[in-house]
Design an enzyme around this catalytic site. Sequence first.
Site, mmCIF file in Angstrom:
data_model
loop_
_atom_site.group_PDB
_atom_site.id
_atom_site.type_symbol
_atom_site.label_atom_id
_atom_site.label_comp_id
_atom_site.label_asym_id
_atom_site.label_seq_id
_atom_site.Cartn_x
_atom_site.Cartn_y
_atom_site.Cartn_z
ATOM 1 N N GLN A 101 0.824 -1.208 0.000
ATOM 2 C CA GLN A 101 0.000 0.000 0.000
ATOM 3 C C GLN A 101 0.857 1.257 0.000
ATOM 4 O OE1 GLN A 101 -3.323 -0.497 2.528
ATOM 5 N NE2 GLN A 101 -4.261 1.435 2.007
ATOM 6 N N ASP A 102 1.348 1.683 1.168
ATOM 7 C CA ASP A 102 2.300 2.798 1.183
ATOM 8 C C ASP A 102 3.449 2.438 2.119
ATOM 9 O OD1 ASP A 102 0.905 3.166 3.569
ATOM 10 O OD2 ASP A 102 0.834 5.340 3.408
ATOM 11 N N PRO A 103 4.555 3.208 2.092
ATOM 12 C CA PRO A 103 5.740 2.799 2.854
ATOM 13 C C PRO A 103 5.492 2.785 4.363
ATOM 14 C CG PRO A 103 6.290 4.477 1.212
ATOM 15 C CD PRO A 103 4.794 4.411 1.275
ATOM 16 N N ASN A 141 -0.787 6.612 5.009
ATOM 17 C CA ASN A 141 -1.654 7.100 3.914
ATOM 18 C C ASN A 141 -1.648 8.618 3.729
ATOM 19 O OD1 ASN A 141 -2.681 4.573 3.007
ATOM 20 N ND2 ASN A 141 -3.968 4.495 4.831
#
Length: 225
Positions: free
Chosen positions: A64-66, A134
Amino acid sequence: MKKILKNDWEPILGPEFEKPYYQNLRQFLKEEYSMRVIYPNANDIFNALHYTSYEDTKVVILGQDPYHGPNQAHGLSFSVQPGVRVPPSLQNMYKELKADIGCEIPNHGYLVKWAEQGVLLLNTVLTVRQGEANSHKGKGWEQFTDRVIELLNEREKPVIFILWGRHAQAKKKRITNPNHYIIESVHPSPLSASRGFFGSKPFSKVNRFLSSIGEKEIDWQIPNL
């Protein structure tokens, strides 16, 4: 202009950097990196593409994101830098690896060995603010990483897409080429792993498929550091 990507991604993905959406994203990132703590380090943003070239990509594991804690993210989905505690989702991936194909659980979470064998560890958003999951969602990265998926979809040579959880599965509509192989389950996060990630055997499925098309299997064993 200085090339951002250093391998065969550059000629096919390079045009994205000139598009208005990416110019806006670049301006946003300039401001963010100058005013806040952003992960990963700016030099590591495109590591997934640097470690795994277009032609060498055999498998995509979509994140998804880091990670948004200090010293964790380095541009590869699910992977953390050496010396950092292994995050819960990756711990669960290791447990499934052991149950699935008998890999010993390593003492770190640095997954570069996978990337070097053709496992593209791609997040859908490539940057994040410290401590704010996010926080860079909806700024343009999704369009960029959708293009990565589309380019792989256009390839004749099969790619295995591993889609864990709803966020990754939302990208399934971009994978239309029947040559490719999709593996899906719930996310390895502790919130969902017991509802269908454990026992899903994704790693042996990957190797069975690679073997069936005459490709070298992935050596999933991450050695201790």
